[in-house]
Design an enzyme around this catalytic site. Structure first.
Site, PDB file in Angstrom:
ATOM      1  N   CYS A   1       0.423  -2.745   3.027  1.00  0.00           N
ATOM      2  CA  CYS A   1      -0.474  -1.593   3.375  1.00  0.00           C
ATOM      3  C   CYS A   1      -1.420  -1.331   2.467  1.00  0.00           C
ATOM      4  O   CYS A   1      -1.266  -1.190   1.233  1.00  0.00           O
ATOM      5  CB  CYS A   1       0.459  -0.308   3.663  1.00  0.00           C
ATOM      6  SG  CYS A   1      -0.308   1.051   3.718  1.00  0.00           S
TER       7      CYS A   1
ATOM      8  N   ARG B   1      17.311   2.056   3.097  1.00  0.00           N
ATOM      9  CA  ARG B   1      15.874   1.456   3.094  1.00  0.00           C
ATOM     10  C   ARG B   1      15.257   1.830   4.531  1.00  0.00           C
ATOM     11  O   ARG B   1      15.633   1.031   5.682  1.00  0.00           O
ATOM     12  CB  ARG B   1      16.216  -0.123   2.981  1.00  0.00           C
ATOM     13  CG  ARG B   1      14.897  -0.793   2.786  1.00  0.00           C
ATOM     14  CD  ARG B   1      15.491  -2.511   2.743  1.00  0.00           C
ATOM     15  NE  ARG B   1      14.121  -3.023   1.933  1.00  0.00           N
ATOM     16  CZ  ARG B   1      13.728  -3.255   0.796  1.00  0.00           C
ATOM     17  NH1 ARG B   1      14.760  -2.896  -0.046  1.00  0.00           N
ATOM     18  NH2 ARG B   1      12.782  -3.785   0.645  1.00  0.00           N
TER      19      ARG B   1
ATOM     20  N   ARG C   1      12.254   1.714   7.033  1.00  0.00           N
ATOM     21  CA  ARG C   1      11.059   0.900   7.078  1.00  0.00           C
ATOM     22  C   ARG C   1      10.495   1.101   8.460  1.00  0.00           C
ATOM     23  O   ARG C   1      11.366   1.424   9.499  1.00  0.00           O
ATOM     24  CB  ARG C   1      11.214  -0.712   7.126  1.00  0.00           C
ATOM     25  CG  ARG C   1      11.554  -1.212   5.547  1.00  0.00           C
ATOM     26  CD  ARG C   1      10.143  -0.891   4.753  1.00  0.00           C
ATOM     27  NE  ARG C   1      10.437  -1.487   3.391  1.00  0.00           N
ATOM     28  CZ  ARG C   1      10.948  -0.913   2.413  1.00  0.00           C
ATOM     29  NH1 ARG C   1      11.246   0.445   2.586  1.00  0.00           N
ATOM     30  NH2 ARG C   1      11.128  -1.311   1.007  1.00  0.00           N
TER      31      ARG C   1
ATOM     32  N   GLU D   1       5.845  -5.052  10.452  1.00  0.00           N
ATOM     33  CA  GLU D   1       6.903  -4.301   9.750  1.00  0.00           C
ATOM     34  C   GLU D   1       6.099  -3.851   8.488  1.00  0.00           C
ATOM     35  O   GLU D   1       5.368  -4.386   7.784  1.00  0.00           O
ATOM     36  CB  GLU D   1       7.968  -5.194   9.271  1.00  0.00           C
ATOM     37  CG  GLU D   1       8.991  -4.583   8.379  1.00  0.00           C
ATOM     38  CD  GLU D   1       8.771  -4.700   6.728  1.00  0.00           C
ATOM     39  OE1 GLU D   1       9.616  -4.119   6.147  1.00  0.00           O
ATOM     40  OE2 GLU D   1       8.078  -5.237   6.561  1.00  0.00           O
TER      41      GLU D   1
END
Length: 333
Positions: A75, A166, A168, A122
C-alpha cells in the site's frame, strides 16, 4: 480440480501462490524485487518460468497470457490531487491518472492489457480506511468501473485458521458477472491455540538446527531474551501503562492466540513472546514456528538468516486463508 494458469506479482516468499497451487493452478510468471525473498521463493519452487525483479519498468505486453492475476501489492499513498487539472489539459485520466506513481497502477495496467479471467489482491486491513477511505475508493472504482470487473472484497481474520489475530483485506474480481459470494467461504469450526505451532521440546519432533537442538529438540537458547532486553521491555511497558497507553509486549502461553506477526519481529520479538514459566525470561518464536503461524507446511525451506526469515513471514499471508479463498473462486474462474 481445474487446471488454470496464474501470475504471482509482489510475490514475497510465495504464500499466495501456495494457496492457488492447492486448487490446481500453475504459476507461469513471478515478480519479486527483494533478493532475500527471491532466494526463499526459488528454494521452494525452483521454476523455469520467467522470474523478474521490479515490475514497475516491465512492459505489460511481455507478460504471458494467464487466467488469474495474484498480487499482494504494497500500500502506497494515492494522490488524487490534480486529476481535474490533468483532465483539463487532455492528459490521461481514469486509473492512469488516479493511480500513477503507486504500485497498484502496475496491477491495473497489467489487468487492462491482459484481461485475466480473475484476480486476487491482498493488503493490510488499513487500506480500507487509508486517507479517509479515498485510497480504497480509487482502487475499487478502478477495478470495477474503469476495468469492468465483477469485484468483491472482505476483511478476513486469519485466526479462524491459525492461532494468530491477523486481519487482511482480500479483493477478488472476475471478468464476467458471477454469483460469487463470501457467504460460501469455508471457515474451520475448531479454533487453534499456539500449542499447535510451538516446538513440543519433548523429543516427539526431530531437531531442526539451528532452531531446535539435542535429543528432545529443545528450542535453542539464542531465542531466549537476554536479561537486559527483558528488563527493558518490562520497563517500557510499565512506562506506557502509567501514561494510560496500551503499548507493551505480548506475553503468551501455548493456550493463547498470538497478536499479529509483523516484519519488525526480528528487532525484539516483543509482539509475541512465549512464556517459559514464572521467573524465567520468555523467548521469541523460532523462524519455523513463524512459518507454522502463517500456515506454511513444515517442508517449506527457510534458506535465509533469522532476521530475513522473520521479515519474510511477517510480510507474508496466512496460507490456509488463501487456500480457502482460492477454493471459493475456482468455480468462477
Amino acid at each position: 480440480m481445474k487446471n488454470f494458469t496464474f501470475i504471482d506479482l509482489f510475490a514475497g516468499i510465495g504464500g499466495i501462490r501456495l494457496g492457488f497451487q492447492s486448487v490446481g493452478g500453475t504459476c507461469i510468471f513471478t515478480s519479486e524485487w527483494n533478493d532475500w525473498a527471491k532466494k526463499t521463493y526459488q528454494a521452494n519452487f525452483g521454476d523455469n518460468h520467467p522470474f523478474i525483479g521490479d515490475i514497475v519498468p516491465f512492459p505489460e505486453d511481455e507478460i504471458p497470457d494467464h487466467d488469474v492475476l495474484l498480487a499482494g501489492f504494497p500500500c502506497q499513498p494515492f494522490s488524487i490531487a490534480g486529476v481535474s487539472k490533468k483532465n483539463a489539459l487532455g492528459r490521461p485520466h481514469g486509473f492512469e491518472c488516479t493511480t500513477q506513481g503507486t504500485l497498484f497502477f502496475d496491477v491495473a495496467r497489467i489487468i487492462a492489457a491482459k484481461r485475466p479471467k480473475a484476480f486476487l489482491l491482498e493488503n493490510v486491513k488499513n487500506l480500507v480506511s487509508h486517507d479517509g477511505g479515498n485510497t480504497f475508493k480509487v482502487i475499487i472504482e478502478t477495478l470495477r468501473d474503469e476495468l469492468g470487473y465483477d469485484v468483491h472484497y472482505k476483511v478476513i481474520d486469519g485466526q479462524n485458521w491459525v492461532p494468530q489475530h491477523r486481519e487482511r483485506i482480500i479483493i477478488v474480481g472476475f471478468k464476467n458477472k458471477t454469483d460469487f459470494s463470501w457467504d460460501n467461504l469455508e471457515i474451520p469450526e475448531i479454533k487453534l491455540t499456539l500449542k499447535s505451532i510451538l516446538h513440543p521440546e519433548d523429543g516427539s519432533e526431530k531437531p531442526e538446527e539451528p532452531y531446535t537442538v539435542g535429543e528432545k529438540a529443545k528450542v535453542h537458547s539464542k531465542y531466549v531474551l537476554s536479561d537486559k532486553l527483558w528488563a527493558y521491555l518490562q520497563a517500557y511497558a510499565e512506562k506506557h501503562r502509567a501514561k494510560g497507553n496500551g503499548f507493551g509486549y505480548g506475553l503468551v502461553t501455548e493456550n493463547d492466540v498470538a497478536r499479529t506477526l509483523s516484519a519488525r519481529y526480528y528487532k525484539d520479538g516483543s509482539e509475541i513472546l512465549i512464556s517459559r514459566g514464572k521467573g524465567k525470561n520468555p523467548r521469541r518464536l523460532t523462524p519455523r514456528e513463524c512459518a507454522r503461524l502463517m500456515g506454511f507446511p513444515d517442508d517449506f525451506i527457510i534458506p535465509v538468516s533469522d532476521t530475513q526469515a522473520y521479515r519474510q513471514f511477517g510480510n507474508s499471508v496466512v496460507v490456509p486463508v488463501i487456500k480457502a479463498v482460492a477454493k471459493l473462486m475456482l468455480p468462477h474462474i
